[in-house]
Design a protein around this motif. Sequence first.
Motif, short mmCIF file in Angstrom:
data_model
loop_
_atom_site.label_atom_id
_atom_site.label_comp_id
_atom_site.label_asym_id
_atom_site.label_seq_id
_atom_site.Cartn_x
_atom_site.Cartn_y
_atom_site.Cartn_z
N SER A 1 0.84 -1.20 0.00
CA SER A 1 0.00 0.00 0.00
C SER A 1 0.87 1.25 0.00
O SER A 1 0.63 2.20 -0.76
CB SER A 1 -0.91 0.00 1.23
OG SER A 1 -1.58 1.23 1.38
N THR A 2 1.90 1.25 0.84
CA THR A 2 2.80 2.40 0.92
C THR A 2 3.53 2.61 -0.40
O THR A 2 3.66 3.75 -0.88
CB THR A 2 3.82 2.19 2.05
OG1 THR A 2 3.13 2.00 3.29
CG2 THR A 2 4.75 3.38 2.17
N VAL A 3 4.01 1.52 -0.99
CA VAL A 3 4.70 1.62 -2.28
C VAL A 3 3.76 2.18 -3.35
O VAL A 3 4.12 3.07 -4.11
CB VAL A 3 5.24 0.25 -2.70
CG1 VAL A 3 5.71 0.29 -4.16
CG2 VAL A 3 6.40 -0.17 -1.81
N ALA A 4 2.53 1.66 -3.40
CA ALA A 4 1.57 2.07 -4.44
C ALA A 4 1.19 3.54 -4.33
O ALA A 4 1.17 4.26 -5.34
CB ALA A 4 0.32 1.19 -4.36
N ILE A 5 0.90 4.00 -3.10
CA ILE A 5 0.45 5.40 -2.96
C ILE A 5 1.58 6.38 -3.26
O ILE A 5 1.33 7.53 -3.62
CB ILE A 5 -0.12 5.67 -1.55
CG1 ILE A 5 0.96 5.54 -0.47
CG2 ILE A 5 -1.30 4.77 -1.28
CD1 ILE A 5 0.51 5.96 0.91
N HIS A 6 2.82 5.92 -3.10
CA HIS A 6 3.94 6.80 -3.43
C HIS A 6 4.29 6.75 -4.92
O HIS A 6 4.42 7.79 -5.56
CB HIS A 6 5.16 6.43 -2.59
CG HIS A 6 5.05 6.83 -1.15
ND1 HIS A 6 4.63 8.09 -0.76
CD2 HIS A 6 5.30 6.15 0.00
CE1 HIS A 6 4.63 8.16 0.56
NE2 HIS A 6 5.02 7.00 1.04
N ILE A 7 4.42 5.53 -5.44
CA ILE A 7 4.89 5.43 -6.82
C ILE A 7 3.85 5.94 -7.82
O ILE A 7 4.20 6.45 -8.89
CB ILE A 7 5.29 3.97 -7.16
CG1 ILE A 7 6.11 3.95 -8.44
CG2 ILE A 7 4.07 3.08 -7.29
CD1 ILE A 7 6.74 2.60 -8.75
N PHE A 8 2.56 5.81 -7.49
CA PHE A 8 1.51 6.30 -8.38
C PHE A 8 0.86 7.58 -7.86
O PHE A 8 0.05 8.18 -8.56
CB PHE A 8 0.43 5.23 -8.58
CG PHE A 8 0.95 3.97 -9.20
CD1 PHE A 8 1.43 3.96 -10.50
CD2 PHE A 8 0.97 2.78 -8.48
CE1 PHE A 8 1.92 2.79 -11.08
CE2 PHE A 8 1.45 1.61 -9.05
CZ PHE A 8 1.92 1.61 -10.34
N GLY A 9 1.20 7.97 -6.63
CA GLY A 9 0.58 9.14 -6.01
C GLY A 9 1.48 10.34 -5.91
O GLY A 9 1.63 11.11 -6.86
N ASP A 10 2.11 10.52 -4.74
CA ASP A 10 2.86 11.75 -4.53
C ASP A 10 4.18 11.82 -5.29
O ASP A 10 4.72 12.91 -5.48
CB ASP A 10 3.11 11.98 -3.03
CG ASP A 10 3.84 10.83 -2.36
OD1 ASP A 10 4.08 9.81 -3.02
OD2 ASP A 10 4.15 10.94 -1.16
N VAL A 11 4.71 10.67 -5.72
CA VAL A 11 5.96 10.72 -6.50
C VAL A 11 5.75 11.42 -7.85
O VAL A 11 6.45 12.37 -8.18
CB VAL A 11 6.56 9.31 -6.70
CG1 VAL A 11 7.64 9.33 -7.75
CG2 VAL A 11 7.14 8.82 -5.38
N PRO A 12 4.79 10.99 -8.67
CA PRO A 12 4.60 11.71 -9.95
C PRO A 12 3.91 13.06 -9.78
O PRO A 12 4.06 13.93 -10.64
CB PRO A 12 3.73 10.75 -10.76
CG PRO A 12 3.00 9.94 -9.76
CD PRO A 12 3.95 9.78 -8.60
N SER A 13 3.15 13.25 -8.69
CA SER A 13 2.37 14.49 -8.58
C SER A 13 3.25 15.73 -8.45
O SER A 13 2.97 16.76 -9.08
CB SER A 13 1.41 14.41 -7.38
OG SER A 13 2.10 14.46 -6.15
N SER A 14 4.33 15.64 -7.67
CA SER A 14 5.17 16.83 -7.49
C SER A 14 5.82 17.30 -8.78
O SER A 14 5.70 18.48 -9.14
CB SER A 14 6.25 16.55 -6.42
OG SER A 14 5.65 16.38 -5.16
N PRO A 15 6.49 16.43 -9.55
CA PRO A 15 7.05 16.90 -10.82
C PRO A 15 5.98 17.27 -11.85
O PRO A 15 6.17 18.20 -12.63
CB PRO A 15 7.91 15.73 -11.31
CG PRO A 15 7.45 14.54 -10.56
CD PRO A 15 6.94 15.04 -9.25
#
Length: 522
Positions: free
Chosen positions: A433-447
Amino acid sequence: MAEEARPKSEVAVTAETTDMGRISNAFSPPKPSWFTPKRLLIIFCVINLLNYLDRGAIASNGVNGNRRTCTKSGTCTSGSGIQGDFNLNNFQDGVLSSAFMVGLLVASPIFASLAKSVNPFRLIGVGLSVWTLATAGCGIAFDFWSITICRMLVGVGEASFISLAAPFIDDNAPVTQKTAWLAIFYMCIPAGVALGYVYGGFVGGHFNWRFAFFGEAILMFPFAVLGFVMKPLQLKGFTPAESKKALTDDSTSKVDMLSIKVEVTDQSLKGPSKSRCRYVNLDQLSRFLKDMKVLLLEKVYVVNVLGYISYNFVIGAYSYWGPKAGYNIYSMRNADMVFGGITIVCGILGTIAGGLVLDKMNSTISNAFKLLSAATFLGAAFCFSAFCLKSLYAFLVLFSIGELLVFATQGPVNYICLHCVNPSMRPLSMAMSTVAIHIFGDVPSSPLVGVLQDNVNNWRVTALVLTTVLFLAAAIWFIGIFIHSVDRFNEDSEHPVTTTEKTNTMPLLEGKTAGETEHCGA
């Protein structure tokens, strides 16, 4: 001579009684350690707080700073902070905020799998040690790539404890306060980010942005050491280490009379160490792939994580670009303090309130989905309305209400992740869950938000477009209400644990599997 004089039957009975006592001790529960549930909850909370304090600090204007600019007349400013020192554009700046995900993505599945064969708190000690060195490395970075690599390693620290903290808390919390305890732990996310804004703004403004990272490393160091000495209680779904070790030691004596066979350990001690390690690695990989298949086929888990991804897409961008957007839209000179204050108050109150409300509603997966969809929809409406207003004070009021509602989701969403799977799969559930919300969530959102802003050059429009994604999260969680759900908290392990398998698993207790760990290191 006295021994020889005793009847053989008496000697046999004595030996059998001794073996029975040893086997009984093998299954006896471990003695309680100093690390009681409440004390460990506090330790987990502080570690989580420091982890997210780092996220807030690097996003603060004091640490992140502003890029170099030049006017049409030829007047140029040197910039400030990381962005100014390394002359980063908004896309590079966004990549910097997401770089931790590389370490998190690689390390999370590894830590979750190793938790079954290695003392998890030793893994936490290793992860936090890497985190400490990585944050110190950020302070001595000399260009974009050097600081990016250090930010990647920071993700290892989060991966080492995030998959174990929530299951432990869920096990030991009072039955009527499970969601509230989880909410206290996840309250440290907004609180840490908010404190990071204030901390980064103060240190970067009065000293130098590099000192902010040095301070974080010093604060985390004691907890990295603590990870190597912890002797916590047992995690539900796993077997006490002492029990496993005792069973393994008895496997060469008279344990056969009780049909307890530890063939894996006995055979492994005779074969080559490389073959033994290869067998263990293949066994762990096979178990990991089977567990992943179970997770992906669980509709409740998938829907919950999809909604969480959409939610985290917005929250991640808010946390990173919020102070800068507020500075540009409303000319906030103290944007770090304002956003930090709003986030810490609303984050703490909203997160705890969400947990308490779900406990009052009767903690079920269906009720959790109801709370998630309602709170997220109302929070999105308030945040969207806030960015439409030109008045700073009206914005602060509506945005505060919106954040209060949005943060109420932290307890319920993680409650679903923990209770829709079998107990032994909870570490992997939380890790994925942690990996998914980061890799598809806040990781792409900032750039991506950085790219959008570079093109539209209007922070108000950028903020409004971003906020609409919260409505998507509310819609996905609304679907979850109608999916048949089963609370699996009290179910047996997904993989029935036989005595043979127990030698390959490790609880949250000190110790290591006899034979396996020692020979693999040879």
